[in-house]
Design a protein around this motif. Structure first.
Motif, PDB file in Angstrom:
ATOM      1  N   PRO A 193       4.528 -20.697  68.070  1.00 29.07           N
ATOM      2  CA  PRO A 193       4.571 -20.892  66.612  1.00 29.07           C
ATOM      3  C   PRO A 193       4.928 -22.332  66.252  1.00 29.07           C
ATOM      4  CG  PRO A 193       6.524 -19.733  67.373  1.00 29.07           C
ATOM      5  CD  PRO A 193       5.610 -19.819  68.550  1.00 29.07           C
ATOM      6  N   THR A 194       4.213 -22.896  65.306  1.00 29.03           N
ATOM      7  CA  THR A 194       4.476 -24.261  64.848  1.00 29.03           C
ATOM      8  C   THR A 194       5.162 -24.287  63.483  1.00 29.03           C
ATOM      9  OG1 THR A 194       2.280 -24.399  63.818  1.00 29.03           O
ATOM     10  CG2 THR A 194       2.483 -25.158  66.096  1.00 29.03           C
ATOM     11  N   PHE A 195       5.403 -23.100  62.937  1.00 26.27           N
ATOM     12  CA  PHE A 195       6.073 -23.037  61.646  1.00 26.27           C
ATOM     13  C   PHE A 195       6.945 -21.791  61.567  1.00 26.27           C
ATOM     14  CE2 PHE A 195       1.911 -21.042  61.198  1.00 26.27           C
ATOM     15  CZ  PHE A 195       2.213 -19.828  60.587  1.00 26.27           C
ATOM     16  N   SER A 196       7.901 -21.855  60.654  1.00 28.49           N
ATOM     17  CA  SER A 196       8.780 -20.723  60.365  1.00 28.49           C
ATOM     18  C   SER A 196       8.656 -20.401  58.885  1.00 28.49           C
ATOM     19  CB  SER A 196      10.224 -21.087  60.721  1.00 28.49           C
ATOM     20  OG  SER A 196      11.124 -20.080  60.313  1.00 28.49           O
ATOM     21  N   ILE A 197       8.738 -19.129  58.543  1.00 23.24           N
ATOM     22  CA  ILE A 197       8.627 -18.708  57.139  1.00 23.24           C
ATOM     23  C   ILE A 197      10.028 -18.506  56.566  1.00 23.24           C
ATOM     24  CG2 ILE A 197       7.777 -16.937  55.567  1.00 23.24           C
ATOM     25  CD1 ILE A 197       5.556 -18.600  56.821  1.00 23.24           C
ATOM     26  N   ALA A 198      10.310 -19.206  55.468  1.00 22.43           N
ATOM     27  CA  ALA A 198      11.621 -19.118  54.828  1.00 22.43           C
ATOM     28  C   ALA A 198      11.645 -17.983  53.808  1.00 22.43           C
ATOM     29  CB  ALA A 198      11.962 -20.440  54.133  1.00 22.43           C
ATOM     30  N   VAL A 199      12.657 -17.125  53.911  1.00 19.39           N
ATOM     31  CA  VAL A 199      12.856 -16.061  52.933  1.00 19.39           C
ATOM     32  C   VAL A 199      14.313 -16.099  52.459  1.00 19.39           C
ATOM     33  CG1 VAL A 199      11.019 -14.515  53.683  1.00 19.39           C
ATOM     34  CG2 VAL A 199      13.199 -14.420  54.833  1.00 19.39           C
ATOM     35  N   GLY A 200      14.498 -16.038  51.153  1.00 21.77           N
ATOM     36  CA  GLY A 200      15.836 -16.158  50.586  1.00 21.77           C
ATOM     37  C   GLY A 200      16.402 -14.829  50.134  1.00 21.77           C
ATOM     38  N   LEU A 201      17.649 -14.589  50.493  1.00 26.20           N
ATOM     39  CA  LEU A 201      18.356 -13.380  50.067  1.00 26.20           C
ATOM     40  C   LEU A 201      18.842 -13.526  48.634  1.00 26.20           C
ATOM     41  CD1 LEU A 201      20.289 -12.990  53.384  1.00 26.20           C
ATOM     42  CD2 LEU A 201      18.810 -11.221  52.441  1.00 26.20           C
ATOM     43  N   MET A 202      18.838 -12.443  47.900  1.00 26.09           N
ATOM     44  CA  MET A 202      19.293 -12.436  46.513  1.00 26.09           C
ATOM     45  C   MET A 202      20.689 -11.828  46.434  1.00 26.09           C
ATOM     46  SD  MET A 202      18.056 -13.168  43.379  1.00 26.09           S
ATOM     47  CE  MET A 202      16.283 -12.899  43.377  1.00 26.09           C
ATOM     48  N   SER A 203      21.600 -12.559  45.825  1.00 24.14           N
ATOM     49  CA  SER A 203      22.962 -12.049  45.639  1.00 24.14           C
ATOM     50  C   SER A 203      23.145 -11.558  44.213  1.00 24.14           C
ATOM     51  CB  SER A 203      23.970 -13.151  45.940  1.00 24.14           C
ATOM     52  OG  SER A 203      23.887 -13.568  47.283  1.00 24.14           O
ATOM     53  N   PRO A 204      23.957 -10.496  44.056  1.00 24.93           N
ATOM     54  CA  PRO A 204      24.664  -9.749  45.087  1.00 24.93           C
ATOM     55  C   PRO A 204      23.886  -8.547  45.611  1.00 24.93           C
ATOM     56  CG  PRO A 204      25.478  -9.096  42.921  1.00 24.93           C
ATOM     57  CD  PRO A 204      24.416 -10.129  42.682  1.00 24.93           C
ATOM     58  N   LEU A 205      23.818  -8.429  46.936  1.00 28.10           N
ATOM     59  CA  LEU A 205      23.371  -7.223  47.640  1.00 28.10           C
ATOM     60  C   LEU A 205      22.014  -6.729  47.169  1.00 28.10           C
ATOM     61  CD1 LEU A 205      26.791  -5.308  47.616  1.00 28.10           C
ATOM     62  CD2 LEU A 205      25.831  -6.734  49.442  1.00 28.10           C
ATOM     63  N   PHE A 206      20.966  -7.552  47.414  1.00 30.81           N
ATOM     64  CA  PHE A 206      19.644  -7.207  46.903  1.00 30.81           C
ATOM     65  C   PHE A 206      18.582  -7.749  47.859  1.00 30.81           C
ATOM     66  CE2 PHE A 206      16.534  -7.935  43.102  1.00 30.81           C
ATOM     67  CZ  PHE A 206      15.804  -6.831  43.494  1.00 30.81           C
ATOM     68  N   LEU A 207      17.773  -6.865  48.421  1.00 34.10           N
ATOM     69  CA  LEU A 207      16.592  -7.261  49.172  1.00 34.10           C
ATOM     70  C   LEU A 207      15.384  -7.054  48.267  1.00 34.10           C
ATOM     71  CD1 LEU A 207      17.205  -5.667  52.717  1.00 34.10           C
ATOM     72  CD2 LEU A 207      17.968  -7.878  51.837  1.00 34.10           C
ATOM     73  N   THR A 208      14.787  -8.140  47.801  1.00 29.80           N
ATOM     74  CA  THR A 208      13.659  -8.043  46.883  1.00 29.80           C
ATOM     75  C   THR A 208      12.429  -7.499  47.609  1.00 29.80           C
ATOM     76  OG1 THR A 208      12.866 -10.287  47.350  1.00 29.80           O
ATOM     77  CG2 THR A 208      14.533 -10.033  45.612  1.00 29.80           C
ATOM     78  N   SER A 209      11.471  -7.015  46.836  1.00 28.37           N
ATOM     79  CA  SER A 209      10.245  -6.481  47.434  1.00 28.37           C
ATOM     80  C   SER A 209       9.494  -7.584  48.172  1.00 28.37           C
ATOM     81  CB  SER A 209       9.356  -5.864  46.346  1.00 28.37           C
ATOM     82  OG  SER A 209       9.034  -6.823  45.352  1.00 28.37           O
ATOM     83  N   GLU A 210       9.526  -8.822  47.620  1.00 22.66           N
ATOM     84  CA  GLU A 210       8.848  -9.944  48.277  1.00 22.66           C
ATOM     85  C   GLU A 210       9.480 -10.230  49.637  1.00 22.66           C
ATOM     86  OE1 GLU A 210       8.189 -10.097  43.971  1.00 22.66           O
ATOM     87  OE2 GLU A 210      10.019 -10.059  45.180  1.00 22.66           O
ATOM     88  N   LEU A 211      10.818 -10.274  49.676  1.00 23.31           N
ATOM     89  CA  LEU A 211      11.512 -10.524  50.941  1.00 23.31           C
ATOM     90  C   LEU A 211      11.179  -9.432  51.953  1.00 23.31           C
ATOM     91  CD1 LEU A 211      15.064 -11.701  51.709  1.00 23.31           C
ATOM     92  CD2 LEU A 211      14.383  -9.462  52.553  1.00 23.31           C
ATOM     93  N   CYS A 212      11.193  -8.194  51.505  1.00 18.36           N
ATOM     94  CA  CYS A 212      10.912  -7.079  52.421  1.00 18.36           C
ATOM     95  C   CYS A 212       9.504  -7.174  52.995  1.00 18.36           C
ATOM     96  CB  CYS A 212      11.101  -5.748  51.700  1.00 18.36           C
ATOM     97  SG  CYS A 212      12.816  -5.378  51.255  1.00 18.36           S
ATOM     98  N   ASP A 213       8.522  -7.388  52.121  1.00 22.09           N
ATOM     99  CA  ASP A 213       7.128  -7.442  52.580  1.00 22.09           C
ATOM    100  C   ASP A 213       6.898  -8.602  53.544  1.00 22.09           C
ATOM    101  OD1 ASP A 213       6.622  -5.265  50.981  1.00 22.09           O
ATOM    102  OD2 ASP A 213       5.735  -6.426  49.345  1.00 22.09           O
ATOM    103  N   ILE A 214       7.407  -9.775  53.181  1.00 19.97           N
ATOM    104  CA  ILE A 214       7.223 -10.967  54.019  1.00 19.97           C
ATOM    105  C   ILE A 214       7.935 -10.794  55.360  1.00 19.97           C
ATOM    106  CG2 ILE A 214       7.794 -13.424  54.213  1.00 19.97           C
ATOM    107  CD1 ILE A 214       7.389 -13.557  51.120  1.00 19.97           C
ATOM    108  N   SER A 215       9.156 -10.260  55.322  1.00 17.91           N
ATOM    109  CA  SER A 215       9.929 -10.072  56.552  1.00 17.91           C
ATOM    110  C   SER A 215       9.264  -9.078  57.492  1.00 17.91           C
ATOM    111  CB  SER A 215      11.342  -9.589  56.206  1.00 17.91           C
ATOM    112  OG  SER A 215      12.039 -10.542  55.435  1.00 17.91           O
ATOM    113  N   ILE A 216       8.737  -8.006  56.922  1.00 19.12           N
ATOM    114  CA  ILE A 216       8.073  -6.986  57.746  1.00 19.12           C
ATOM    115  C   ILE A 216       6.828  -7.563  58.416  1.00 19.12           C
ATOM    116  CG2 ILE A 216       6.767  -4.827  57.635  1.00 19.12           C
ATOM    117  CD1 ILE A 216       8.783  -3.924  55.436  1.00 19.12           C
ATOM    118  N   THR A 217       6.021  -8.295  57.647  1.00 14.33           N
ATOM    119  CA  THR A 217       4.794  -8.887  58.191  1.00 14.33           C
ATOM    120  C   THR A 217       5.105  -9.887  59.303  1.00 14.33           C
ATOM    121  OG1 THR A 217       3.619  -8.631  56.084  1.00 14.33           O
ATOM    122  CG2 THR A 217       2.735 -10.233  57.634  1.00 14.33           C
ATOM    123  N   CYS A 218       6.044 -10.798  59.051  1.00 18.40           N
ATOM    124  CA  CYS A 218       6.382 -11.827  60.041  1.00 18.40           C
ATOM    125  C   CYS A 218       7.017 -11.214  61.284  1.00 18.40           C
ATOM    126  CB  CYS A 218       7.320 -12.862  59.430  1.00 18.40           C
ATOM    127  SG  CYS A 218       6.534 -13.915  58.190  1.00 18.40           S
TER     128      CYS A 218
END
Length: 391
Positions: A193-218
């Motif tokens: 891999p030549t790149f890493s995908i950045a995903v940001g956590l939402m405070s307080p205590l929240f996994l957004t749908s975008e974070l979940c989808d991107i994290s699952i795919t990667c």
């Protein structure tokens, strides 16, 4: 002996870690993602109303067993590789700001695509920068194409690994498509891999749908994930530093657990941009001593769970290159660096991370060199003690 700094004792680290596990098990975390919710539920988590997911400590602990303390990223047009977690701090520019301090005229203005190319070229030329995040939001590029252009300009102007910010699944699909073309095929993209995908956590205590989808795919594809917290003590997290750390760590544990449930071999980097909230000014303040404290403690917590851990460094509240900027950049970077941070991100930023400056990028490289020399310490071997010279 290499000097290292430990802000928190082993007992304090364990107390925060156990509090975070308790938060996930008894309070839970909001998960806005249907697939993510099903993955958690199949592992034994309890799903309550409003997508609150309560994750048993045993599930989290089991997920952490496959964590690895090193992640490799590769240069595109050479055999060079960058190992994150090998004991040498890897430094990075960081960004997503729309304003620059133009070094040619000494004034602030909106950033353009040409500025992004210039900055990426500079990142490629500076030895102290090992990888980089596209530092600018360009006024001459549409909002929907910003993240695609960061990849385009990145690969056109530097061979170094890139941290790519991705805000939705559609953009991720396009970037992965481009990544496959550059690598030759999907398997080569996974292997080197030549790149890493950045995903940001939402405070307080929240996994957004975008974070979940991107994290699952990667996670499924084996693409390294640059996972970061960015809470504000007193605004989106408790006003106390330890309380903020407990919440940040709980959010990180939840996201890491999701990725490991998808793929036990998921490659994850833990990073923190958490800072305190200036209640008088109703604004964030990364230039204060608490930023360094949060950073150093976050590095320690990341290592508790066995992941490469880094933090934001070189931030300042000052909008210009002055004494305040120098003091805050070194002050906020010294503690996490001596805490054996695996990587840093933040070079080139001014004005509470709202202004990018090529001059600051160069100055920060000098700070890196300065602090790295201190971290190396010095030897006490017989030839270093120079008895023969005295004679």
């Amino acid at each position: 002996m290499i000097p290292l700094f430990k802000l928190l004792s082993h007992a304090e680290l364990q107390k925060i870690h156990e509090t975070s596990l308790n938060i996930l098990e008894t309070v839970g975390i909001r998960v806005d993602g249907d697939e993510a919710t099903k993955i958690f539920q199949s592992s034994g988590a309890i799903i309550e109303s409003e997508n609150i997911v309560k994750i048993p400590s045993s599930v989290v602990i089991e997920a952490l067993r496959t964590n690895t303390s090193q992640v490799k990223l590769f240069h595109r047009n050479s055999s060079d590789e960058m190992v994150i977690g090998d004991g040498v701090t890897k430094h990075s520019a960081v960004g997503w700001t729309s304003r620059i301090l133009d070094w040619k005229i000494g004034k602030y203005r909106d950033a353009k695509l040409a500025d992004l190319a210039e900055s990426v070229q500079l990142c490629g030329a500076i030895d102290e920068i090992s990888w980089f995040m596209s530092p600018l939001i360009c006024s001459d590029v549409s909002a929907s194409e910003q993240e695609l252009y960061q990849f385009k300009v990145g690969v056109e102007n530097s061979n170094k690994p890139i941290i790519l910010s991705v805000s939705d699944q559609n953009t991720l699909d396009k970037i992965l498509h481009l990544g496959v073309i550059l690598a030759g095929n999907k398997e080569k993209m996974r292997e080197k891999p030549t790149f890493s995908i950045a995903v940001g956590l939402m405070s307080p205590l929240f996994l957004t749908s975008e974070l979940c989808d991107i994290s699952i795919t990667c996670s499924r594809l084996g693409i390294p994930i640059f996972l970061y917290t960015s809470s504000m003590a007193g605004a989106t997290s408790p006003v106390t530093i330890s309380g903020t750390l407990a919440g940040n760590h709980a959010e990180t544990l939840a996201a890491v657990t999701l990725m490991k449930l998808v793929n036990p071999d998921a490659k994850i980097l833990c990073n923190s941009y958490s800072k305190i909230f200036d209640m008088k000014a109703a604004d964030v303040s990364p230039g204060n001593p608490e930023f360094g404290l949060l950073a150093a403690a976050s590095v320690q917590l990341g290592k508790v769970i066995g992941l490469p851990s880094g933090t934001g460094m070189f931030f300042t509240d000052s909008p210009q290159m002055d004494m305040q900027a120098g003091m805050e950049k070194i002050g906020g970077s010294f503690l996490p660096l001596l805490s054996n941070s695996d990587f840093s991100s933040g070079m080139g930023m001014l004005g509470k991370a709202t202004i990018h400056s090529c001059a600051s990028l160069m100055a920060d490289a000098e700070v890196v060199s300065y602090l790295d020399r201190i971290k190396k310490g010095f030897g006490c071997h017989d030839d270093h003690l120079a008895l023969d010279t005295y004679k």
